[in-house]
Motif scaffolding. Structure first.
Motif, PDB file in Angstrom:
ATOM      1  N   LEU A   1       0.960  -1.309  -0.035  1.00 28.13           N
ATOM      2  CA  LEU A   1      -0.089  -0.077   0.069  1.00 28.13           C
ATOM      3  C   LEU A   1       0.832   1.229   0.133  1.00 28.13           C
ATOM      4  O   LEU A   1       0.432   2.306  -0.520  1.00 28.13           O
ATOM      5  CB  LEU A   1      -0.793   0.001   1.225  1.00 28.13           C
ATOM      6  CG  LEU A   1      -2.500  -0.769   1.092  1.00 28.13           C
ATOM      7  CD1 LEU A   1      -3.053   0.137   0.017  1.00 28.13           C
ATOM      8  CD2 LEU A   1      -2.022  -2.245   0.533  1.00 28.13           C
ATOM      9  N   ALA A   2       1.999   1.083   0.632  1.00 24.26           N
ATOM     10  CA  ALA A   2       2.971   2.344   0.572  1.00 24.26           C
ATOM     11  C   ALA A   2       3.327   2.560  -0.800  1.00 24.26           C
ATOM     12  O   ALA A   2       3.450   3.683  -1.240  1.00 24.26           O
ATOM     13  CB  ALA A   2       4.164   2.074   1.452  1.00 24.26           C
ATOM     14  N   MET A   3       3.941   1.845  -1.562  1.00 24.10           N
ATOM     15  CA  MET A   3       4.114   2.078  -2.946  1.00 24.10           C
ATOM     16  C   MET A   3       2.821   2.429  -3.790  1.00 24.10           C
ATOM     17  O   MET A   3       3.176   3.356  -4.653  1.00 24.10           O
ATOM     18  CB  MET A   3       4.599   0.908  -3.742  1.00 24.10           C
ATOM     19  CG  MET A   3       5.254   0.988  -5.039  1.00 24.10           C
ATOM     20  SD  MET A   3       6.710   2.149  -5.240  1.00 24.10           S
ATOM     21  CE  MET A   3       8.018   0.931  -5.025  1.00 24.10           C
TER      22      MET A   3
ATOM     23  N   ALA B   1      14.812   6.185  -0.363  1.00 25.31           N
ATOM     24  CA  ALA B   1      14.452   7.299   0.346  1.00 25.31           C
ATOM     25  C   ALA B   1      13.726   6.628   1.449  1.00 25.31           C
ATOM     26  O   ALA B   1      13.361   5.284   1.259  1.00 25.31           O
ATOM     27  CB  ALA B   1      13.190   7.892  -0.632  1.00 25.31           C
ATOM     28  N   VAL B   2      13.219   7.519   2.322  1.00 27.39           N
ATOM     29  CA  VAL B   2      12.300   6.899   3.462  1.00 27.39           C
ATOM     30  C   VAL B   2      10.909   7.503   3.616  1.00 27.39           C
ATOM     31  O   VAL B   2      10.877   8.668   2.947  1.00 27.39           O
ATOM     32  CB  VAL B   2      13.041   7.251   4.901  1.00 27.39           C
ATOM     33  CG1 VAL B   2      14.414   6.303   5.046  1.00 27.39           C
ATOM     34  CG2 VAL B   2      13.165   8.761   5.107  1.00 27.39           C
ATOM     35  N   LEU B   3       9.949   6.971   3.944  1.00 20.08           N
ATOM     36  CA  LEU B   3       8.373   7.226   4.087  1.00 20.08           C
ATOM     37  C   LEU B   3       8.078   7.525   5.463  1.00 20.08           C
ATOM     38  O   LEU B   3       7.139   7.291   5.837  1.00 20.08           O
ATOM     39  CB  LEU B   3       7.606   5.909   3.682  1.00 20.08           C
ATOM     40  CG  LEU B   3       7.667   5.594   2.105  1.00 20.08           C
ATOM     41  CD1 LEU B   3       8.946   4.699   1.908  1.00 20.08           C
ATOM     42  CD2 LEU B   3       6.344   4.786   1.637  1.00 20.08           C
TER      43      LEU B   3
ATOM     44  N   VAL C   1       3.578  11.429   1.844  1.00 16.82           N
ATOM     45  CA  VAL C   1       3.745  10.050   1.538  1.00 16.82           C
ATOM     46  C   VAL C   1       4.576   9.721   3.066  1.00 16.82           C
ATOM     47  O   VAL C   1       5.816   9.561   2.984  1.00 16.82           O
ATOM     48  CB  VAL C   1       4.861   9.825   0.577  1.00 16.82           C
ATOM     49  CG1 VAL C   1       5.142   8.458   0.190  1.00 16.82           C
ATOM     50  CG2 VAL C   1       4.248  10.465  -0.963  1.00 16.82           C
ATOM     51  N   GLU C   2       3.680   9.512   3.949  1.00 13.88           N
ATOM     52  CA  GLU C   2       4.333   9.216   5.377  1.00 13.88           C
ATOM     53  C   GLU C   2       3.512   7.714   5.794  1.00 13.88           C
ATOM     54  O   GLU C   2       2.384   7.848   6.046  1.00 13.88           O
ATOM     55  CB  GLU C   2       4.143  10.075   6.070  1.00 13.88           C
ATOM     56  CG  GLU C   2       4.886  11.282   6.144  1.00 13.88           C
ATOM     57  CD  GLU C   2       4.387  12.811   6.859  1.00 13.88           C
ATOM     58  OE1 GLU C   2       3.283  12.325   7.633  1.00 13.88           O
ATOM     59  OE2 GLU C   2       4.384  13.645   6.598  1.00 13.88           O
ATOM     60  N   VAL C   3       4.335   6.734   5.695  1.00 13.49           N
ATOM     61  CA  VAL C   3       3.773   5.183   5.690  1.00 13.49           C
ATOM     62  C   VAL C   3       4.568   4.714   6.733  1.00 13.49           C
ATOM     63  O   VAL C   3       6.143   4.479   6.351  1.00 13.49           O
ATOM     64  CB  VAL C   3       3.474   4.437   4.579  1.00 13.49           C
ATOM     65  CG1 VAL C   3       2.521   3.253   4.811  1.00 13.49           C
ATOM     66  CG2 VAL C   3       2.673   5.436   3.482  1.00 13.49           C
TER      67      VAL C   3
END
Length: 326
Positions: free
Chosen positions: A169-171, A225-227, A249-251
């Motif tokens: 779901l993050a992607m 990169a970090v979410l 975009v924070e997961v």
């Protein structure tokens, strides 16, 4: 002769107290036997690690043994359903995460349980997520990666631990925000996904810190990169997606503690208090953080509010992108 109104009220109060007495007695004597902690994922993973590290300390505080019961399968649905069908007596705990408590109810047309079958105890911790690539993939920076996937929709693929996982779901959120298309390759667990990224079979993956950090430190994969809202202390040179121009975009793969709905409130409150106390023990907290967890203990009410916000956000995304686990 009929009862007067005051007499009727006293009779009803006495009946209420009588019916409630067994429940109160159970709460007062709890726990009087070992507890079972259901983890709906295989042994050795992040959810399992957190439960096995926390259980001894929590059990010590409660004066009882806590036994870990791994029930993997169907994106966490099998173990979660088993916990939902357990007695609401305070002797069954469940590690609930994004998948089981938020995503599954939107991803599956038929689900044997409902998140409403549980009462929240408290938030435990989160696993930050990282966009990782194979070092030989040709992606040298997050900016380059973003430019390439936007320019060439459908050319690239990414691995995830499974359909409906936080990583998947993050992607999907990244794809929505960046207006890109990257092919999803779901695996049956994180270990298999990492193996194929390292082997170059799939060029990239969203990984959590617990699984990704050891491979990043070993140079087997590269973090782009970090979410997270801000850079991670463990990866200070890796930018956030917001730095790349992608907002919101924070997961994270989060973990909360739950019990079957109907568990006496006194037990839920004590469990919540003891859990937060256990997570504050310096030695335990250090082990969890070294594993890649962000420890963030919270009470039942705050977890309940968080769950509502997560459900609203992710169900809307799942519906918009027509995602399904069927």
């Amino acid at each position: 002769m009929s009862l007067t109104l005051p007499s009727r009220r006293r009779a009803l109060q006495a009946l209420s107290l009588t019916l409630g007495a067994p429940l109160l007695a159970r709460a007062d004597s709890w726990p009087s036997k070992p507890l079972r902690w259901v983890v709906a994922y295989p042994a050795g993973g992040g959810s399992d690690f957190l439960a096995r590290q926390l259980a001894p300390q929590l059990g010590k505080q409660l004066g009882q043994t806590i036994v870990i019961d791994n029930r993997p399968g169907a994106g966490g649905a099998i173990g979660t359903d088993a916990a939902a069908k357990s007695p609401a007596d305070g002797y069954t705990l469940l590690s609930g995460d994004n998948g089981a408590m938020v995503f599954n109810s939107a991803m599956y047309k038929k689900l044997a349980y409902s998140p409403s079958d549980f009462a929240p105890v408290g938030f435990m911790a989160r696993f930050p997520l990282i966009l990782c690539v194979n070092p030989g993939s040709g992606f040298a920076s997050a900016k380059q990666w973003l430019d390439e996937v936007r320019k060439q929709p459908g050319k690239f693929s990414y691995a995830s631990p499974g359909i409906g996982s936080p990583h998947h779901l993050a992607m999907e959120l990244i794809k929505q925000r960046s207006q890109s298309f990257i092919v999803h390759v779901p695996y049956r667990g994180t270990a298999y996904a990492i193996q194929d990224v390292i082997g170059g079979i799939v060029p990239m993956a969203i990984l959590d810190t617990a699984a990704g950090l050891p491979q990043i430190r070993a140079g087997k994969i590269r973090a782009l990169a970090v979410l997270s809202k801000k850079r991670l202390a463990t990866l200070p040179d890796v930018p956030t997606f917001e730095e790349l121009g992608l907002k919101d975009v924070e997961v994270a793969a989060w973990q909360g503690l739950f019990v079957p709905k109907g568990t006496p409130e006194a037990i839920v409150n004590r469990l919540s208090s003891e859990m937060q106390k256990a997570l504050a023990v310096p030695e335990l907290r250090a082990r969890l953080e070294d594993f890649g967890l962000e420890v963030a203990p919270g009470d039942a009410a705050s977890l309940g509010r968080f769950l509502q916000a997560e459900t609203a956000q992710w169900h809307a995304l799942i519906k918009e992108r027509k995602l399904s686990a069927e």
